[in-house]
Design a protein around this motif. Structure first.
Motif, PDB file in Angstrom:
ATOM      1  N   ARG A 493       0.890  -1.293   0.016  1.00 21.01           N
ATOM      2  CA  ARG A 493      -0.034  -0.084   0.029  1.00 21.01           C
ATOM      3  C   ARG A 493       0.856   1.125  -0.052  1.00 21.01           C
ATOM      4  O   ARG A 493       0.765   2.441  -0.677  1.00 21.01           O
ATOM      5  N   SER A 496       2.204   1.723  -3.317  1.00 21.18           N
ATOM      6  CA  SER A 496       0.984   2.298  -4.429  1.00 21.18           C
ATOM      7  C   SER A 496       0.856   3.763  -4.327  1.00 21.18           C
ATOM      8  O   SER A 496       0.615   4.333  -5.246  1.00 21.18           O
ATOM      9  N   ASP A 502      -1.414   0.866  -8.733  1.00 18.44           N
ATOM     10  CA  ASP A 502      -2.222  -0.447  -7.890  1.00 18.44           C
ATOM     11  C   ASP A 502      -1.361  -1.530  -7.701  1.00 18.44           C
ATOM     12  O   ASP A 502      -1.461  -2.453  -8.751  1.00 18.44           O
ATOM     13  N   SER A 504      -0.940  -4.855  -5.699  1.00 15.14           N
ATOM     14  CA  SER A 504      -1.410  -5.732  -4.620  1.00 15.14           C
ATOM     15  C   SER A 504      -0.531  -6.480  -3.969  1.00 15.14           C
ATOM     16  O   SER A 504       0.664  -6.664  -4.161  1.00 15.14           O
TER      17      SER A 504
ATOM     18  N   GLU B 142      -5.235  -8.826  -1.926  1.00 11.68           N
ATOM     19  CA  GLU B 142      -5.142  -7.483  -1.119  1.00 11.68           C
ATOM     20  C   GLU B 142      -5.307  -7.761   0.365  1.00 11.68           C
ATOM     21  O   GLU B 142      -4.865  -6.783   1.225  1.00 11.68           O
TER      22      GLU B 142
END
Lengths: 582, 200
Positions: A493, A496, A502, A504, B142
């Protein structure tokens, strides 16, 4: 678009090249991008000390951002100690300044005719004569260059050991070190005494609001976790000493024992009580595990846990002030303390067996400082020891006195008491290293959960996943200690938010797997094979704990299968295709 | 610890904490190119040696006839993630909330730290379903745990215990949300950026 500063020392020229966006996408930065460039540009069988070897300094996408524990940089090259691929990771400010100067990466090829230092600023790249710095220590060199350059930047330096191509020579930066595998020796082979960088360019991130949120969430865990909030800040890395020793994991007397009645004399508590002056933090690090310390006669950086072990417990020595001063000496000479201590331990055992006569004995401090200086200046027996413990023991002993994997001396964790660590050592792409997969986290510290450290079951997958995760986080770049508190789901994150792509958590790990496999391909190309994925015989044959012996073959077979490699440890076509490496 | 002991420990706790019914739920680990999964219809609280079924991860062998109904989902997860362990449970409070929400945002401290957000996904067929196998791995790219509406939770971990913990945390979080709703008053936010958890 990222930029590479590509320097040719032979021609004293440079080019500014764009950093291929596919490399950023597939390898992130830091270790990953460095490995990719080295793999693509280095020919098979290159001599690590030849002009053709590349020395790469790489920043990561987090470098210079407010992300905690991201103030580090990587150096990547062909190791003169192991002949494997090598990346080393350092907490000095050089990466930050390089990025502020406008460069994501510095690639160095060639060899200067005379000793020089390189000075990098946004407007100028200078090749400065450094003949006057010949023989100077790392710290003297840094002080002289800082004075010359006037503006406070950051300097990577080598000491006499690097100049003399000691195969385990380190490079210093702001009191921190590119320690393992001989980065300093590669600099020395290029007649590059130091690199100065200074810049003021702003570092932008794609999504500052999301980044702020993810940083806040990360900081919450860093503050809540007792290792990152209390243990490391209060006692430094030496906080591990008592815990590791009590678990029977601390190797003593060149791995002949795991019991040292005086281990607590070298603990974090003792460093704090007897030596501590102040903490030292890397850029943007709330943990501040570094230490400035002082003995009755000297002041310096450290000693870190590994140094307290390699120059203390491993040699049977418990005098903490002496160990600290020996660490300072290694720092000044530019010697990796783990390999230096381990090579001394190797020599002590060889002397015990009657192979050499240098005046080195377990538990005795006499002659050690002299031998370390001899190693750095390649004088007397030091000239042979400068080749590293493996070549040294093969030449004068049986070869078994060197406790190393692929020529890299093992760190402070005896794999007989942590079987996952055994597998991590033998499969590490830079040789016997604990940081490619820090299995001590699950096997001793219970991160993410505690597992049976004497078992061989289930370790293969865990080692592979941890190696992939480490390869990706070394490419971000973020300190390994962050993983005590936050995990890949945070790292992906943060990445990103910084890049605007993006990414993952699983893609993050997949990138790590790609990097790890490419490193494996590099080593295979250099002639390594499954036969090199092995431990020193002592660690397999001797049953130190009267517990289960390590079954390395069983774990390796499972590991190769898990990785999608064949029985010879070679990545299959299918695996390479899946990783985009074919 | 032996594999059976580890499976038994987790299986027993799943049942005793009410996360599965007598014969519900399943757990597995990945071992190289094999998968070790609980037997179809086994009682997780009373696992024995014959309840641990070893079968191929990439291809079927005769072990498949003994494996859990959910092996199709477990395999899909292992194919598409780096998971080393999977736990599937039927946590009552979480299932109840999944019938009314598209994502579960914990309000208690423990789950806020550990989970942030749990996506809820819906398929028409929920047991041993190809649809589930197709969708769930994407979410597990995720998130470490996801809810399948009306059915249960799937979680992943590097270690079995880690995957189990996520179910326990999720169910606690859902009970707390449910208790909060019983009290009926407006939730008093105490966390900085609590409103951003939906963006996790």
């Amino acid at each position: 678009m990222g930029k590479i500063l590509w320097v040719d020392l032979s021609k004293q020229s440079f080019q500014i090249k764009p950093l291929d966006k596919n490399i950023i996408r597939d390898f992130i930065g830091g270790r990953g991008s460095g490995v990719k460039i080295l793999y693509d540009h280095l020919k098979k069988g290159t001599d690590p000390f030849s002009e053709k070897n590349l020395l790469i300094f790489a920043t990561g996408p987090l470098t210079g951002t407010p992300v905690p524990m991201s103030g580090r940089f990587s150096a990547i090259t062909l190791s003169p100690l192991t002949k494997t691929i090598l990346d080393s990771n350092c907490g000095g400010n050089f990466g930050l300044q390089l990025k502020h100067a406008g460069f994501d990466m510095l690639v160095i090829e060639g060899k200067a005719k005379k000793i020089i230092y390189l000075a990098i600023t946004p407007d100028n790249i200078k090749f400065e004569n450094a003949e006057d710095l010949k023989g100077k220590t790392t710290i003297e060199t840094r002080n002289i260059i800082e004075k010359k350059e006037k503006k406070k930047g950051s300097v990577v330096t080598i000491g006499p050991a690097g100049e003399n191509k000691v195969r385990f020579a380190s490079a210093e930066n702001d009191g921190r070190f590119l320690g393992r595998g001989g980065i300093g020796a590669v600099m020395g082979s290029k007649n590059l005494k130091a690199i100065y960088a200074k810049g003021d360019k702003k570092i932008k991130v794609a999504d500052p609001k999301s980044l702020e949120f993810f940083i806040y969430e990360s900081r919450k865990w860093l503050k809540a976790n007792p290792i990152t909030s209390t243990g490391l800040p209060k006692f430094g890395t030496a906080v591990l000493m008592n815990i590791v020793h009590e678990a029977g994991i601390l190797p003593i007397n060149n791995f002949k024992s795991n019991q040292f009645a005086s281990a607590s004399d070298l603990s974090g508590e003792e460093v704090t009580e007897k030596l501590f002056i102040k903490k030292r933090a890397c850029y943007r690090c709330p943990v501040a595990c570094g230490r400035i310390t002082k003995t009755s006669s000297k002041q310096g950086e450290g000693p870190e846990f590994e140094t307290l072990w390699s120059l203390g417990a491993l040699l049977g020595i418990n005098d903490i002030s002496w160990v600290a001063e020996t660490g300072y000496l290694c720092n000044e000479l530019g010697l990796d303390t783990i390999s230096a201590g381990s090579t001394i331990a190797c020599a002590m055992e060889m002397e015990e067996k009657g192979f050499i006569s240098v005046g080195l004995k377990f538990g005795k401090k006499e002659n050690i400082h002299k031998v370390l200086k001899d190693i750095a200046f390649r004088e007397n027996i030091g000239n042979e020891m400068a080749e590293g413990s493996l070549l040294f023991s093969r030449k004068f002993g049986t070869g078994n006195e060197s406790i190393s994997v692929k020529g890299l001396e093992l760190p402070a964790y005896d794999p007989r008491s942590a079987h996952g660590m055994a597998l991590a050592y033998v499969t590490s792409n830079r040789g016997g290293c604990h940081l490619r997969a820090y299995m001590i986290a699950p096997e001793l510290l219970g991160i993410p959960k505690k597992i049976d450290r004497f078992s061989d079951n289930g370790k293969a997958g865990l080692v592979a996943v941890m190696q992939d995760s480490a390869a990706a986080s070394d490419s971000l770049i973020i300190c390994r200690f962050a993983s005590f508190a936050i995990s890949d789901e945070y790292f992906s994150r943060l990445l990103s938010a910084v890049t605007g792509e993006d990414i993952s958590t699983m893609n993050f790990r997949l990138i790590g797997e790609r990097i790890f496999n490419l490193e494996r391909l590099f080593n295979l190309r250099e002639g390594f094979s499954f036969k090199d994925d092995n431990l020193p015989s002592r660690l397999i044959l001797e049953n130190l704990n009267k517990k289960r012996k390590i079954n390395i073959d069983k774990m390796l077979n499972e590991y190769y299968r898990f990785r999608g490699w064949d029985d010879n440890g070679v990545p299959t076509s299918k695996k390479l295709e899946m990783l985009g490496l074919k | 610890m032996s594999l059976l002991k580890e499976f038994s420990r987790i299986g027993r706790d799943l049942f005793l904490s009410g996360l599965v019914s007598s014969h519900g739920g399943n757990i597995s680990i990945r071992a190289g190119d094999k998968i070790i999964i609980t037997r179809r219809g086994s009682m997780l609280a009373h696992l024995n040696k014959e309840d641990l079924i070893e079968t191929g991860l990439y291809k079927d062998d005769s072990g498949i006839i003994m494996a859990s109904t959910e092996i199709i989902v477990h395999r899909a997860i292992y194919f598409n993630t780096s998971a080393l362990a999977i736990v599937h449970s039927h946590p009552p409070a979480a299932i109840a909330l999944s019938l009314f929400m598209d994502e579960i945002i914990p309000i208690d401290s423990e789950a806020s730290y550990l989970l942030h957000k749990i996506p809820v996904i819906a398929t028409k067929e929920t047991i041993g379903s190809k649809d589930v196998a197709n969708i769930i791995p994407d979410y597990l790219q995720e998130y470490k745990i996801v809810m399948l509406r009306g059915h249960g939770a799937f979680s992943i971990g590097d270690i079995l215990e880690e995957a189990y913990m996520l179910h326990s945390t999720l169910e606690n979080a859902c009970r707390i949300i449910a208790y909060g709703k019983i009290f009926g008053n407006a939730f008093k936010e105490y966390r900085k950026d609590g409103d951003k958890y939906t963006k996790w």
